[in-house]
Design a protein around this motif. Structure first.
Motif, PDB file in Angstrom:
ATOM      1  N   HIS A 146       0.719  -1.405   0.041  1.00  0.00           N
ATOM      2  CA  HIS A 146      -0.236   0.156   0.244  1.00  0.00           C
ATOM      3  C   HIS A 146       0.891   1.370   0.191  1.00  0.00           C
ATOM      4  O   HIS A 146       0.755   2.371  -0.785  1.00  0.00           O
ATOM      5  N   GLU A 147       1.959   0.888   1.068  1.00  0.00           N
ATOM      6  CA  GLU A 147       2.817   2.070   0.991  1.00  0.00           C
ATOM      7  C   GLU A 147       3.385   2.372  -0.636  1.00  0.00           C
ATOM      8  O   GLU A 147       3.399   4.146  -0.703  1.00  0.00           O
ATOM      9  N   HIS A 150       2.219   4.292  -3.110  1.00  0.00           N
ATOM     10  CA  HIS A 150       1.715   5.436  -2.825  1.00  0.00           C
ATOM     11  C   HIS A 150       3.373   6.256  -3.067  1.00  0.00           C
ATOM     12  O   HIS A 150       3.525   7.295  -4.016  1.00  0.00           O
ATOM     13  N   HIS A 156      -3.884   8.927  -2.242  1.00  0.00           N
ATOM     14  CA  HIS A 156      -5.727   8.424  -1.964  1.00  0.00           C
ATOM     15  C   HIS A 156      -7.064   9.771  -2.654  1.00  0.00           C
ATOM     16  O   HIS A 156      -6.362  10.905  -2.628  1.00  0.00           O
ATOM     17  N   ALA A 182      -3.345   2.422  -3.409  1.00  0.00           N
ATOM     18  CA  ALA A 182      -3.030   2.177  -3.069  1.00  0.00           C
ATOM     19  C   ALA A 182      -4.266   0.752  -2.153  1.00  0.00           C
ATOM     20  O   ALA A 182      -3.715  -0.340  -2.017  1.00  0.00           O
TER      21      ALA A 182
HETATM   22 ZN   LIG Z   1      -2.621   5.155   1.823  1.00  0.00          ZN
END
Ligand SMILES: [Zn+2]
Length: 228
Positions: A146-147, A150, A156, A182
């Motif tokens: 997820h990170e 980014h 987001h 993400a």
């Molecule tokens: Zn996030």
């Protein structure tokens, strides 16, 4: 770490005992350290975070290594990490390509992890106590992915939907599955891990399915319309 306090959840449930039996190997430790953004950040990983105690799965470093092991070796043919293949194979490459500064901090309890990126920012991923002590090993791999997404340039772009466990109406959601943000990356990985994860247990695969469905049901402004 002196100011952090935490309790260690059941390590059989979280997978830390299972993966902890594998990571205590200098070859793996060196590989993870040099591949996933730890290198150069010893100052963040010592003083109680585990640098002096890299096999101790009560501590953040070993618990992060457990996630690195899962991320690296869960495809049956893990050495093939071409982006044209399944995400189970290329997620390790995506994190390798996008996470080159990984730091551990106590945090203030408001986030599991954060990605910092921008023209006047020291690009980095910070991990906080919740990463190690509220997430299981598959969930930690999800967070690394997820990170990294980014860091790869996808912020987001929506607010959480009504009823979301992540905070209805708050920012931090992705608009749709097709945005390929993400949350989608994390959920897609958990889906693959549930379906085809190797070198793991059926219990951890089931936990990945449940976490993936929680993300699908709560992190998209428009529900994707399916579950795992
Ligand atoms: Zn996030």
């Amino acid at each position: 770490m002196a100011t952090c306090s935490y309790t260690v959840p059941d390590k059989n449930v979280t997978g830390d005992n299972f993966y902890g039996a594998s990571i205590c190997n200098q070859t793996y430790i060196d590989y993870f350290w040099n591949t996933y953004g730890f290198a150069g950040n010893k100052d963040y990983w010592d003083d109680g975070f585990g640098w002096e105690d890299a096999c101790n799965t009560d501590k953040p470093l070993a618990r992060t290594f457990n996630a690195c092991y899962l991320l690296t070796y869960s495809a049956q043919d893990y050495q093939n990490d071409a982006y044209s293949g399944p995400m189970l194979n290329w997620a390790r490459r995506y994190v390798r390509d996008n996470c080159d500064d990984l730091r551990s901090l106590c945090g203030d309890g408001s986030a599991i992890a954060r990605s910092f990126k921008g023209a006047f920012v020291d690009d980095r991923i910070e991990l906080y106590l919740g990463f190690w002590y509220s997430k299981d090993v598959p969930g930690r791999a999800e967070t690394l992915i997820h990170e990294s997404r980014h860091q790869g340039g996808k912020p987001h772009n929506a607010n959480f939907p009504a009823g979301s466990v992540f905070g209805a109406g708050k920012s931090g959601a992705d608009s749709t599955w097709g945005y390929e943000g993400a949350w989608m990356y994390g959920a897609l990985y958990l889906w693959w891990f549930f379906a085809q994860g190797a070198r793991t247990t059926s219990a951890l695969r089931e936990r990945a399915r449940q976490r993936g469905n929680l993300v699908i049901d709560n992190a998209f402004a428009t529900h994707p319309g399916f579950n795992i």
